[in-house]
Design a protein around this motif. Structure first.
Motif, PDB file in Angstrom:
ATOM      1  N   TYR A 242     -38.094  -3.727  -4.672  1.00  0.00           N
ATOM      2  CA  TYR A 242     -37.564  -2.679  -4.063  1.00  0.00           C
ATOM      3  C   TYR A 242     -38.124  -2.251  -2.085  1.00  0.00           C
ATOM      4  N   VAL A 243     -36.884  -2.692  -1.354  1.00  0.00           N
ATOM      5  CA  VAL A 243     -37.403  -2.005  -0.022  1.00  0.00           C
ATOM      6  C   VAL A 243     -37.107  -0.802  -0.311  1.00  0.00           C
ATOM      7  N   ASP A 244     -37.280   0.678   0.485  1.00  0.00           N
ATOM      8  CA  ASP A 244     -37.086   1.283   0.378  1.00  0.00           C
ATOM      9  C   ASP A 244     -35.866   2.387   0.250  1.00  0.00           C
ATOM     10  N   SER A 245     -35.469   1.460   2.203  1.00  0.00           N
ATOM     11  CA  SER A 245     -34.559   1.359   2.725  1.00  0.00           C
ATOM     12  C   SER A 245     -33.934   0.435   3.929  1.00  0.00           C
ATOM     13  N   ASP A 246     -33.066   0.158   4.006  1.00  0.00           N
ATOM     14  CA  ASP A 246     -32.946  -0.505   5.359  1.00  0.00           C
ATOM     15  C   ASP A 246     -32.655   0.924   6.117  1.00  0.00           C
ATOM     16  N   PRO A 247     -32.992   0.313   7.689  1.00  0.00           N
ATOM     17  CA  PRO A 247     -32.502   1.080   8.966  1.00  0.00           C
ATOM     18  C   PRO A 247     -31.298   2.190   8.851  1.00  0.00           C
ATOM     19  N   GLN A 248     -30.247   1.613   8.040  1.00  0.00           N
ATOM     20  CA  GLN A 248     -29.500   2.708   7.930  1.00  0.00           C
ATOM     21  C   GLN A 248     -29.154   3.433   7.100  1.00  0.00           C
ATOM     22  N   GLY A 249     -30.113   3.839   6.267  1.00  0.00           N
ATOM     23  CA  GLY A 249     -30.552   4.583   4.947  1.00  0.00           C
ATOM     24  C   GLY A 249     -29.480   4.204   3.626  1.00  0.00           C
ATOM     25  N   ASN A 250     -29.477   3.237   3.166  1.00  0.00           N
ATOM     26  CA  ASN A 250     -28.953   2.467   2.297  1.00  0.00           C
ATOM     27  C   ASN A 250     -30.699   2.164   1.382  1.00  0.00           C
ATOM     28  N   THR A 251     -30.505   2.418   0.340  1.00  0.00           N
ATOM     29  CA  THR A 251     -32.033   2.753  -0.754  1.00  0.00           C
ATOM     30  C   THR A 251     -31.660   1.991  -1.475  1.00  0.00           C
ATOM     31  N   VAL A 469     -41.286   1.584   6.649  1.00  0.00           N
ATOM     32  CA  VAL A 469     -40.587   0.630   4.595  1.00  0.00           C
ATOM     33  C   VAL A 469     -42.179   1.423   3.801  1.00  0.00           C
ATOM     34  N   ASN A 470     -42.302   1.426   3.249  1.00  0.00           N
ATOM     35  CA  ASN A 470     -43.469   1.740   2.249  1.00  0.00           C
ATOM     36  C   ASN A 470     -44.181   2.542   1.852  1.00  0.00           C
ATOM     37  N   GLN A 471     -43.035   3.585   1.781  1.00  0.00           N
ATOM     38  CA  GLN A 471     -42.935   5.002   1.466  1.00  0.00           C
ATOM     39  C   GLN A 471     -42.817   5.316  -0.161  1.00  0.00           C
ATOM     40  N   ARG A 472     -41.960   4.826  -0.459  1.00  0.00           N
ATOM     41  CA  ARG A 472     -41.412   4.879  -1.871  1.00  0.00           C
ATOM     42  C   ARG A 472     -42.485   3.435  -3.070  1.00  0.00           C
ATOM     43  N   HIS A 473     -41.894   2.508  -2.592  1.00  0.00           N
ATOM     44  CA  HIS A 473     -41.572   1.371  -2.948  1.00  0.00           C
ATOM     45  C   HIS A 473     -43.210   0.362  -2.019  1.00  0.00           C
ATOM     46  N   VAL A 474     -44.825   0.503  -2.722  1.00  0.00           N
ATOM     47  CA  VAL A 474     -45.632   0.506  -1.770  1.00  0.00           C
ATOM     48  C   VAL A 474     -45.869  -0.751  -2.201  1.00  0.00           C
TER      49      VAL A 474
END
Length: 596
Positions: A242-251, A469-474
């Motif tokens: 997973y990616v934490d989020s796209d640039p517009q906040g979709n997680t 990114v890489n703040q939650r899904h590292v």
């Protein structure tokens, strides 16, 4: 002459000569380009293709970049047909005609022998601007490709040896940076140089021999890769990342892969990946294809030539409409990075089920490059635009037998960190800090490399766009290794204007003296941390890669004393006792300090 009749010495001499031509083309750009992203950081790659658009040779460079450069050339061959002629040079950057994202401009020149298209010299470079609504080519608010910049599916910038002034004028008018045309002309010169060098090779060896050498090299790569696949255990191996989020906040942008080994063939299927229409995280098919092959190539004998033979062994299935193969018109600038590089993560985690000894994700986790600009450099009186020439320093994975080493992830290839002194000469800022971060490398039998601490101070009012990114899904560990530490970024750190970038900040104003503080994440570890040599852990504490507390909590190694007192020592009986206890109640989890 055929692959059966060409002698192996001639085939290897010609292959090596073409790789040298690629290296020379890339070096030409580094020495003649006008902006730091190319003349310092080396974000350029050269390739040679045959008359069918098959990848024949490449230079040392960014793996995904090189392997994604083929589809625009193939489109040009199909589009122009017999209209191509000696002296032509073509430019293309369209994500929906084989490219990755708009900042990546592909410039290529055909080479003919006896009136037949035989080879194509191609040089691909990342440019600092693409037009569009936002400077820098990364519009984090874009809802479609048209807001990101200008698409050039194909343009003949040189027609039969004559520069098209109308094309140059049009491209200049659609770009903010004064150095853009200089960089573009550098690429044109590199493509022309490559075409001339290839012509020399053809004249020396003959067209039939060169054609046979290309066929041989591609067949050799295909045969050697397929033989390695045949040694792997048949079955289907799946992974989800997973990616934490796209640039517009979709997680939680989801990438799913199923890798099937069937004899000497691979099927890589991304069905099940994210299909939400509202997301702003889209990797084009060309970009997905490049990342997939780059990861697979890292699993096998490194001496196998990297060419079309790799592609021929893989049935790549990427459903149209998923986040890895968008329908035309979706914004793709940031998606080229994420979820593009998560393709590598997913394949590595899947293949670690049968090849853990060879697996390391060929990836990085920075969101998208930082853009910083202002209206007035007090030293020159002119506007300035800094597109992140310092690159990054983090996410370097361990592999079996080797700790994560250096500062740049394997996926960054030939990218280097621009020198602080030169960047401070070009842009109105100061670099106040660059250092490894203790306890940020993923624990493992072999430790992931540390992330780094980066501080940039504005010396004039400066606007910033930053996506993190890489703040939650590292960054993942492999074979029981734990993940690396997360990323974080502060703007105007320590002031009342401080902003935490999560996931994106747009047009943030740094006042004079304000600092951007970026903490890059660490690489994942390989293998069980409790199996790491205690002496290696003690060495890490001496080097401040690991703290005394980290040695105890992450590795079960008891170290007495302190670095400051210069009296560190290994307590072997206490280490044996602690490791026995930890092994008894060990449970899965991320490294100490990771985000939840």
């Amino acid at each position: 002459m055929t692959t059966d009749t060409i002698d192996l010495v001639s085939a290897e001499v010609i292959r090596s000569a073409m790789e040298t031509v690629c290296f020379e083309m890339a070096t030409y750009v580094s020495r003649t380009a006008t902006t730091p992203i190319l003349n310092q950081s080396n974000e350029r790659n050269a390739t040679i293709l045959d008359g069918q658009g098959r990848l024949a040779a490449l230079s040392v460079g960014i793996p995904q970049f090189m392997l994604s450069a083929t589809l625009p050339v193939r489109f040009a061959i199909e589009f122009y047909g017999g209209e191509l002629r000696p002296g032509d040079v073509i430019v293309a950057n369209d994500p929906y005609h084989g490219g990755g994202h708009l900042p990546d401009f592909n410039v290529f020149a055909p080479v003919f022998a006896d009136g037949e298209l035989l080879l194509i010299a191609s040089i691909q470079c990342h440019h600092g601007d693409t037009g569009g609504a936002v400077a820098g080519g990364y519009n984090t608010t874009a809802r479609d490709i048209y807001s990101e910049g200008t698409r050039y599916p194909l343009l003949k910038i040189i027609d039969g040896g004559v520069e098209r002034r109308d094309v140059v004028l049009t491209m200049r008018a659609n770009n903010r940076l004064p150095g853009f045309i200089g960089d573009l002309r550098s690429q044109v010169g590199a493509a022309q140089l490559g075409a001339q060098r290839l012509t020399d090779i053809i004249e020396l060896h003959g067209a039939a021999t060169v054609r046979a050498a290309v066929d041989h090299s591609i067949a050799d790569a295909r045969n050697r890769f397929s033989r390695e696949i045949a040694q792997w255990r048949d079955g289907t191996y799946e992974a989800d990342v997973y990616v934490d989020s796209d640039p517009q906040g979709n997680t939680d942008i989801h990438v799913h892969v199923a890798v099937t080994v069937d004899g000497d063939r691979l099927t890589v299927d991304f069905a099940g990946s994210d299909t939400r229409p509202e997301i702003a995280a889209w990797s084009t098919f060309g970009n997905t294809r490049g990342n997939a092959i780059a990861q697979l190539a890292s699993l096998v004998d490194s001496t196998i030539p990297k060419n079309e033979g790799f592609f021929e062994c893989v049935d790549l299935r990427v459903p149209v409409g998923c986040c890895l193969n968008p329908t035309e018109g979706k914004p793709v600038s940031s998606g080229t990075h994420h979820p593009g590089v998560e393709v590598s993560d997913a394949i590595a985690i899947a293949m670690a089920q049968i090849l853990p000894d060879r697996c390391s994700p060929q990836t990085y986790k920075y969101g998208s490059p930082r853009q910083m600009w202002g209206d007035h450099d007090p030293r020159t009186g002119r506007p300035f635009f800094d597109h992140g020439g310092e690159v990054n320093a983090g996410w370097v994975n361990a592999v079996k037998g080797v700790d994560g080493w250096g500062a740049l992830a394997a996926a960054s290839g030939n990218l280097i960190k621009a020198s602080a002194e030169l960047n401070e000469t070009i842009f109105p800022h100061l670099l106040r800090g660059r250092n490894y971060v203790t306890d940020s490398g993923g624990p493992g039998q072999w430790r992931g490399a540390c992330g780094s601490h980066f501080i940039k101070e504005a010396r004039t009012p400066t606007y910033v766009n930053q996506y993190v990114v890489n703040q939650r899904h590292v960054h993942p560990g492999i074979a029981g290794g734990r993940s690396g530490a997360p990323d974080s970024c502060l703007l105007s750190a320590g002031t009342e204007r401080e902003a935490v970038v999560s996931p994106v900040v747009t047009n943030h104003l740094l006042h004079t003296g304000d600092q951007l503080v970026y903490r890059f994440g660490g690489g994942g570890g390989w293998g069980d941390p409790l199996l790491r040599d205690p002496q290696a852990v003690l060495d890490d504490v001496w080097d401040e890669y690991v703290s005394v507390d980290g040695a105890r909590e992450d590795y079960g190694v008891v170290v007495t004393g302190s670095v400051e007192a210069m009296d560190l020592a290994l307590d072997e009986p206490a280490t044996v006792e602690l490791r026995s206890k930890l092994a008894g109640d060990q449970r899965p989890g991320s490294m100490r300090g990771d985000a939840a």
